[in-house]
Design an enzyme around this catalytic site. Sequence first.
Site, mmCIF file in Angstrom:
data_model
loop_
_atom_site.group_PDB
_atom_site.id
_atom_site.type_symbol
_atom_site.label_atom_id
_atom_site.label_comp_id
_atom_site.label_asym_id
_atom_site.label_seq_id
_atom_site.Cartn_x
_atom_site.Cartn_y
_atom_site.Cartn_z
ATOM 1 C CE1 TYR A 1 -19.622 -18.344 -30.474
ATOM 2 C CE2 TYR A 1 -21.867 -18.317 -29.621
ATOM 3 C CZ TYR A 1 -20.583 -18.769 -29.750
ATOM 4 O OH TYR A 1 -20.797 -20.299 -29.169
HETATM 5 P P1 NAD Z 1 -13.041 -20.957 -24.296
HETATM 6 O O1 NAD Z 1 -12.812 -19.639 -24.577
HETATM 7 O O2 NAD Z 1 -12.827 -21.328 -22.851
HETATM 8 O O3 NAD Z 1 -12.337 -22.306 -25.113
HETATM 9 C C1 NAD Z 1 -12.140 -22.164 -26.386
HETATM 10 C C2 NAD Z 1 -10.599 -22.297 -26.512
HETATM 11 O O4 NAD Z 1 -10.509 -22.640 -27.916
HETATM 12 C C3 NAD Z 1 -9.661 -21.418 -26.191
HETATM 13 O O5 NAD Z 1 -8.662 -21.918 -24.977
HETATM 14 C C4 NAD Z 1 -8.837 -20.765 -27.107
HETATM 15 O O6 NAD Z 1 -7.633 -20.234 -26.989
HETATM 16 C C5 NAD Z 1 -9.086 -22.171 -28.349
HETATM 17 N N1 NAD Z 1 -9.164 -21.457 -29.672
HETATM 18 C C6 NAD Z 1 -9.798 -20.641 -30.256
HETATM 19 N N2 NAD Z 1 -9.567 -20.546 -31.420
HETATM 20 C C7 NAD Z 1 -8.611 -21.190 -31.491
HETATM 21 C C8 NAD Z 1 -7.448 -21.231 -32.904
HETATM 22 N N3 NAD Z 1 -8.002 -20.575 -34.058
HETATM 23 N N4 NAD Z 1 -6.390 -22.011 -32.624
HETATM 24 C C9 NAD Z 1 -6.199 -22.441 -31.485
HETATM 25 N N5 NAD Z 1 -7.056 -22.541 -30.614
HETATM 26 C C10 NAD Z 1 -7.952 -21.798 -30.408
HETATM 27 O O7 NAD Z 1 -14.750 -21.542 -24.631
HETATM 28 P P2 NAD Z 1 -15.536 -22.673 -23.947
HETATM 29 O O8 NAD Z 1 -16.716 -21.980 -23.192
HETATM 30 O O9 NAD Z 1 -14.887 -23.677 -23.258
HETATM 31 O O10 NAD Z 1 -16.306 -23.066 -25.063
HETATM 32 C C11 NAD Z 1 -15.889 -23.995 -26.048
HETATM 33 C C12 NAD Z 1 -16.738 -24.442 -27.554
HETATM 34 O O11 NAD Z 1 -17.975 -24.361 -27.055
HETATM 35 C C13 NAD Z 1 -16.659 -23.103 -28.177
HETATM 36 O O12 NAD Z 1 -16.567 -23.467 -29.725
HETATM 37 C C14 NAD Z 1 -17.773 -22.206 -28.199
HETATM 38 O O13 NAD Z 1 -18.429 -21.583 -29.051
HETATM 39 C C15 NAD Z 1 -18.969 -23.518 -27.868
HETATM 40 N N6 NAD Z 1 -19.946 -23.036 -26.961
HETATM 41 C C16 NAD Z 1 -19.881 -22.671 -25.585
HETATM 42 C C17 NAD Z 1 -21.002 -22.677 -24.814
HETATM 43 C C18 NAD Z 1 -20.526 -22.427 -23.343
HETATM 44 O O14 NAD Z 1 -21.703 -21.939 -22.657
HETATM 45 N N7 NAD Z 1 -19.473 -22.058 -22.821
HETATM 46 C C19 NAD Z 1 -22.014 -22.634 -25.294
HETATM 47 C C20 NAD Z 1 -22.398 -22.992 -26.648
HETATM 48 C C21 NAD Z 1 -21.363 -23.249 -27.604
#
Ligand code: NAD
Length: 315
Positions: A152
């Site tokens: 990841y």
């Molecule tokens: P989440 O899974 O709640 O939201 C991600 C959304 O992206 C989902 O609704 C999913 O359906 C959509 N998605 C993924 N691939 C897709 C595609 N190919 N086409 C259309 N939609 C797509 O995740 P989150 O926790 O809100 O995280 C958001 C971003 O922040 C992510 O990129 C994650 O890697 C990054 N991030 C999150 C955290 C955390 O602590 N939550 C920490 C570091 C980085």
Amino acid sequence: MQQVERAVVTGVAGFIGSHLAEALLLQGANVVGIDRRSPASDPVAAENLESLLGRRGFHLVEGELGELDLRSLTEGASAVFHLAGVPGVRPSWGERFAEYLASNVMVTQRLLEACVSTDVPRMVLASSSSVYGNSVGRPSREEDLPFPLSPYGVTKLAAERLSLAYAVRRDTPLSVVALRYFTVYGPRQRPDMAIGRILRAVLTGHPLRLYGDGVQRRDFTYVGDAVAATMAACVAPAQAEAVNVGGGRSVSMLDVLACAAQVTGQEVPILRDVTQLGDVDTTEADLTRARNLLGYEPSTSLAEGMGQQWKWITS
Ligand code: NAD
């Protein structure tokens, strides 16, 4: 703060994306939100999008970013917030890696091409503290050599570097701020994440599987603070920057459990388990660049933020 007129938010049906879209609308922006999860068939998406659907200025596009005509969506956007991605360290080993690669890297390249061909001036990208691997005895700085310890983390680093490479091209006005979020929590947090799992263990009485001995440390960032940093990143004077977004301090899982007991008034039932592959020992953000570039200062303590999440979980 300068106004964003038309924003595109990918991953809008997700945890952070839905909070961000709400904040952008409050600022008067028009928001095109894109996600492949549909509120009609996915209860988590439905809950995350509840306050957005039907709201003036918000338009939902349901679809896969690898297939949609992205140019028609980025045309005229003053900023693209690219939050879509497949998150989670543990499932990124093994067969699901192809999914991580497709959604975190290939899709980012597609979106960058669309931004370049429609002259989008700014992309804000969700990167991750996972790009660092283990911290080296002090808070991680953006200039530290990245050493992700999970597939990841490797995909997030690839997406970040790819975006920054596009941002230094001379033939495009595109600039990029890649935000390295450190464990974001708060209402609507993804169900696989630690604080939500801890609070649900209290609520249901089903023991929490505690990976490792509880001394691992995490820098937890309240979602409101993460959103404030993301909004600031949209207008920050930057061409191609990676910036840490953390909560201001690192706490051990045992401290988190103690905080949860305090917030909920109940002990957290625990089942000890082995450390998971790819989990790092410590994450901690050095916030100097975030302070200087974004004027960012985390303002929500762990107890306050956890209290908000507990209120949401129990409501
Ligand atoms: P989440 O899974 O709640 O939201 C991600 C959304 O992206 C989902 O609704 C999913 O359906 C959509 N998605 C993924 N691939 C897709 C595609 N190919 N086409 C259309 N939609 C797509 O995740 P989150 O926790 O809100 O995280 C958001 C971003 O922040 C992510 O990129 C994650 O890697 C990054 N991030 C999150 C955290 C955390 O602590 N939550 C920490 C570091 C980085």
